[in-house]
Scaffold this active site. Structure first.
Site, PDB file in Angstrom:
ATOM      1  N   CYS A   2     -41.310  49.502 -25.925  1.00 18.80           N
ATOM      2  CA  CYS A   2     -41.533  50.237 -27.168  1.00 18.80           C
ATOM      3  C   CYS A   2     -41.704  51.728 -26.910  1.00 18.80           C
ATOM      4  CB  CYS A   2     -42.793  49.732 -27.844  1.00 18.80           C
ATOM      5  SG  CYS A   2     -42.856  47.971 -28.047  1.00 18.80           S
ATOM      6  N   ARG A  27     -35.206  53.087 -23.897  1.00 16.66           N
ATOM      7  CA  ARG A  27     -36.228  52.161 -23.407  1.00 16.66           C
ATOM      8  C   ARG A  27     -35.963  50.738 -23.901  1.00 16.66           C
ATOM      9  NH1 ARG A  27     -41.197  55.213 -22.251  1.00 16.66           N
ATOM     10  NH2 ARG A  27     -42.432  53.411 -22.766  1.00 16.66           N
ATOM     11  N   TRP A  75     -39.836  46.829 -29.199  1.00 19.50           N
ATOM     12  CA  TRP A  75     -39.095  45.825 -28.425  1.00 19.50           C
ATOM     13  C   TRP A  75     -39.946  44.571 -28.484  1.00 19.50           C
ATOM     14  CZ3 TRP A  75     -39.354  42.745 -23.981  1.00 19.50           C
ATOM     15  CH2 TRP A  75     -38.120  42.367 -23.424  1.00 19.50           C
ATOM     16  N   ASN A 101     -47.901  50.364 -28.455  1.00 21.02           N
ATOM     17  CA  ASN A 101     -47.153  49.777 -27.330  1.00 21.02           C
ATOM     18  C   ASN A 101     -48.114  48.906 -26.547  1.00 21.02           C
ATOM     19  OD1 ASN A 101     -45.093  51.410 -28.051  1.00 21.02           O
ATOM     20  ND2 ASN A 101     -45.146  52.713 -26.224  1.00 21.02           N
ATOM     21  N   GLY A 102     -47.655  47.748 -26.111  1.00 15.95           N
ATOM     22  CA  GLY A 102     -48.511  46.919 -25.250  1.00 15.95           C
ATOM     23  C   GLY A 102     -49.076  45.728 -25.991  1.00 15.95           C
ATOM     24  N   GLU A 480     -27.303  43.836  -5.664  1.00 14.57           N
ATOM     25  CA  GLU A 480     -27.252  44.905  -6.664  1.00 14.57           C
ATOM     26  C   GLU A 480     -25.901  44.904  -7.406  1.00 14.57           C
ATOM     27  OE1 GLU A 480     -29.353  46.543  -8.061  1.00 14.57           O
ATOM     28  OE2 GLU A 480     -28.432  48.324  -8.899  1.00 14.57           O
ATOM     29  N   LYS A 484     -25.742  44.547 -11.431  1.00 14.70           N
ATOM     30  CA  LYS A 484     -25.098  45.588 -12.260  1.00 14.70           C
ATOM     31  C   LYS A 484     -24.083  44.954 -13.184  1.00 14.70           C
ATOM     32  CE  LYS A 484     -27.022  48.272 -12.175  1.00 14.70           C
ATOM     33  NZ  LYS A 484     -28.226  48.562 -11.562  1.00 14.70           N
ATOM     34  N   GLU A 487     -25.725  42.554 -15.938  1.00 17.08           N
ATOM     35  CA  GLU A 487     -26.548  43.142 -17.003  1.00 17.08           C
ATOM     36  C   GLU A 487     -25.727  43.929 -18.015  1.00 17.08           C
ATOM     37  OE1 GLU A 487     -29.623  45.935 -15.725  1.00 17.08           O
ATOM     38  OE2 GLU A 487     -28.383  46.540 -14.051  1.00 17.08           O
ATOM     39  N   HIS A 503     -23.280  25.580   2.144  1.00 15.87           N
ATOM     40  CA  HIS A 503     -24.411  24.654   2.013  1.00 15.87           C
ATOM     41  C   HIS A 503     -24.637  24.244   0.560  1.00 15.87           C
ATOM     42  CE1 HIS A 503     -25.224  25.080   6.243  1.00 15.87           C
ATOM     43  NE2 HIS A 503     -24.989  26.370   6.099  1.00 15.87           N
ATOM     44  N   LYS A 603     -35.598  49.468 -20.738  1.00 15.58           N
ATOM     45  CA  LYS A 603     -35.539  50.316 -19.546  1.00 15.58           C
ATOM     46  C   LYS A 603     -36.824  50.233 -18.744  1.00 15.58           C
ATOM     47  CE  LYS A 603     -33.735  53.536 -16.901  1.00 15.58           C
ATOM     48  NZ  LYS A 603     -32.754  53.063 -15.909  1.00 15.58           N
TER      49      LYS A 603
END
Ligand code: F6R
Length: 608
Positions: A2, A27, A75, A101-102, A480, A484, A487, A503, A603
């Site tokens: 948020c 964000r 968010w 926020n939170g 990575e 990338k 996402e 395996h 973010k």
């Protein structure tokens, strides 16, 4: 996650808040809202969806007139995204509006107490409880009401508050979630990060936990929750407004990929003195010699940097390194004491799991070193030692330049620890330093060759499932590359240690499946190529990533190839990550994805 922004000044607040919220879009959010004081009432407009919807609903802010206000991008964590759950939330009588926020952990008890005293609630949210609590304590002073409420609220939160009866003031309060205040020429602000206000001012103060900021057009005052006034330092941030726009590129992610040579150069320059990795200002030599073990703790891509760093530090400095996901470290009873260095890596400096892991490491007696991009962030402030990456603001949700700068810092650490402990030969040290010095130029050369990667991305953007394989640092880098791609393009992919395929996983390989074999590490290239041949034999199409001098060798086992310049092993991932980032970018572009703001992602992940 948020975003909060507040403004009080001489201009209309809503357009300034909308602009500020746009700077916080990166964000991640799913709804947005504003509360503006017109001098008599606080008017709220909010809705689910992108800021464009809020702009439309508020007629670009014109429907909520007034020079004082607060804004929010939400968010969803608790409660689905909806108009109702969007912030701001108001007290029953409409006097207090807040953005938050939170998470307020004890909201249920507070709500029960307020219901017993006759308060009626409209929503299920913890935010409405905070608004009602502040109103409950309001007896003519918003500062006193917020202070009383803050002594009862538990959890991690940042709050922005506005009160109809004190129409010139906005109040900020924080506990374990970031909030800054900013001093403008024509008004003052608070915000959850600098990005929201940098167009107007670069002078800010950082709030500490349980501090309250009372912000008016004329000044900003700070108080403890027991109403003692405190003085705070003003800090000038070095981010400029141009770093918050796209600079002519279609996406922030592409701009940030292209900024990597400069970002790496800015990051390593202060620590290269007379051709040596000089970190004695951060880590004392005697301490390095007393070290028994290093932990690297982080999340997501920052964790992937740690996986490469483990290989590099162990190879050069012969110190055991454990890399642990921050969300696991906190609960795995780690073996940590004062001879353990715990390195926490974070772009945002606000990742809740990493912050808590760092606190746990400190509690257990370790020395903590944070590698962080955002100055003044919570992880930077609570670490014993800090090395800042100088990537500048990273706005695309998928990290690129922060990753590269973090990786460069870990190479400096490997070299410094190796030199202190006498585990590296002078010639090898000098050669790595020479290559590190020209790393920004080498990165530029790789970026200049992007057309080849774009062409390959065009050939493969329709795949729905693929593997990245590699060994050692090539495997670490594959993690990575795979992240990338998934996402931003929503293609399912997995990174696998090449030797492990047989395996079990090889059963997933089918005709025409794309397998990207990272085969840059000379010592193990033949082993990786054998595994590439195994998947080819089962119908896979193999794309190899290797060095110029290994090209003809790798070509024999692959269907197509991307090359990077030759380099010392410890530097190979720093080079090979660029084609992987570009590949993910172009694939997502051809698939028409929302590259800078992929679905469901935020973010900065400030909740566990
Ligand atoms: C992926 C990405 C995330 C972050 C992770 C940690 O592109 O950006 O995986 O790396 O959320 O964030 P920080 O580094 O801010 O702690």
């Amino acid at each position: 996650m948020c975003g909060i922004v507040g403004f009080t000044g001489k201009q209309q607040a809503a357009p300034i808040l909308l602009e500020g919220l746009e700077k916080l879009e990166y964000r991640g959010y799913d709804s947005a809202g504003l509360a503006i004081s017109d001098g008599e009432r606080v008017n709220v407009v909010k809705c689910m969806g992108r800021l464009a919807a809020l702009r439309e609903k508020s007629n670009n802010g014109k429907s909520v007139a007034g020079c004082v206000g607060i804004g929010h991008t939400r968010w969803a964590t608790h409660g689905r995204p909806s108009d109702e759950n969007s912030h701001p939330h108001v007290s029953e009588n409409g006097r207090i509006a807040i953005v938050h926020n939170g998470i307020i952990e004890n909201y249920a008890q507070i709500k029960e107490m307020l219901i017993n005293r006759g308060r009626v609630f409209k929503s299920e949210t913890d935010t409405e409880v905070a608004a009602q609590l502040i109103d409950y304590y309001y007896e003519g002073s918003i500062l006193e009401a917020v202070a009383k409420a803050s002594r009862e609220l538990e959890g991690s939160y940042a709050l922005g508050i506005i009160c109809a009866d004190e129409p010139e003031t906005i109040v900020g309060l924080k506990s374990h979630a970031p909030l800054i205040v900013a001093y403008g020429e024509e008004g003052n602000f608070f915000a959850s990060d600098v990005m929201a206000v940098v167009k107007y001012t670069k002078t800010v103060s950082y709030l500490e936990d349980d501090e309250i900021a009372v912000v008016t057009d004329k000044d900003i005052k700070f108080y403890t929750s027991f109403l003692d006034e405190i003085k705070k330092e003003k800090v000038t941030v070095d981010w400029d407004i141009s770093s918050t726009d796209k600079g002519g590129y279609e996406h922030y992610m592409f701009k940030e990929i292209m900024e990597q040579p400069e970002a790496v150069k800015r990051t390593i320059a202060p620590y290269i003195i007379d051709g040596r990795a000089e970190l004695s200002s951060v880590l004392d030599k005697a301490y390095i010699n007393s070290l028994s073990r290093i932990y690297i703790v982080a999340c997501g891509s920052s964790y992937h940097v740690g996986v490469i760093a483990k290989y590099n530090i162990e190879k050069l400095a012969r110190v055991p390194v454990e890399v642990v996901l921050a969300s696991e470290f906190r609960y795995c009873d780690p073996i940590v004491d004062k001879s353990t260095l715990v390195i926490c890596i974070s772009q945002s400096g606000e990742t809740a799991d990493t912050l808590e892991a760092q606190n746990e490491a400190k509690r257990l007696g370790a020395l903590t070193l944070a590698i962080v991009n955002v100055e003044g962030s919570s992880i930077a402030k609570s670490a014993d030692k800090v090395i800042y990456t100088k990537a500048g603001p990273e706005i695309a949700v998928a990290t690129t330049k922060a990753y590269s700068t973090q990786l460069a810092v870990t190479i400096l650490i490997a070299l410094y620890v190796a030199e202190c402990r006498g585990t590296i030969a002078a010639e090898e040290y000098a050669e790595i330093m020479r290559q590190l010095d020209v790393l920004p130029v080498t990165l530029e050369k790789i970026l200049a060759d992007k057309a080849n990667i774009q062409r390959l991305a065009y050939q493969h953007f329709n795949n729905e499932d693929l593997f990245f394989i590699g060994r050692n640092i090539d495997y670490a880098l594959s993690l990575e590359g795979s992240l990338k791609l998934k996402e931003i393009s929503y293609i399912h992919s997995e990174a696998y240690p090449a030797g492990e395929l047989k395996h079990g996983t090889i059963s997933l390989v089918v005709d025409n499946m794309l397998v990207i074999a990272v085969a840059s590490y000379g010592k193990l290239v033949d082993k990786t190529l054998s595994n590439a041949l195994e998947v080819k034999a089962r119908g896979a199409h193999v794309m190899g990533i290797t060095t110029d001098s290994l090209r003809s060798h790798v070509e024999k086992a692959t269907d197509e190839i991307i090359t990077i310049p030759d380099a010392h092993d410890v530097l190979l991932p720093s080079l090979a990550v660029l084609p992987l980032q570009l590949f993910a970018y172009y694939v997502a572009l051809y698939r028409g994805c929302d590259i800078d703001k992929p679905r469901n992602l935020a973010k900065s992940v400030t909740v566990e």
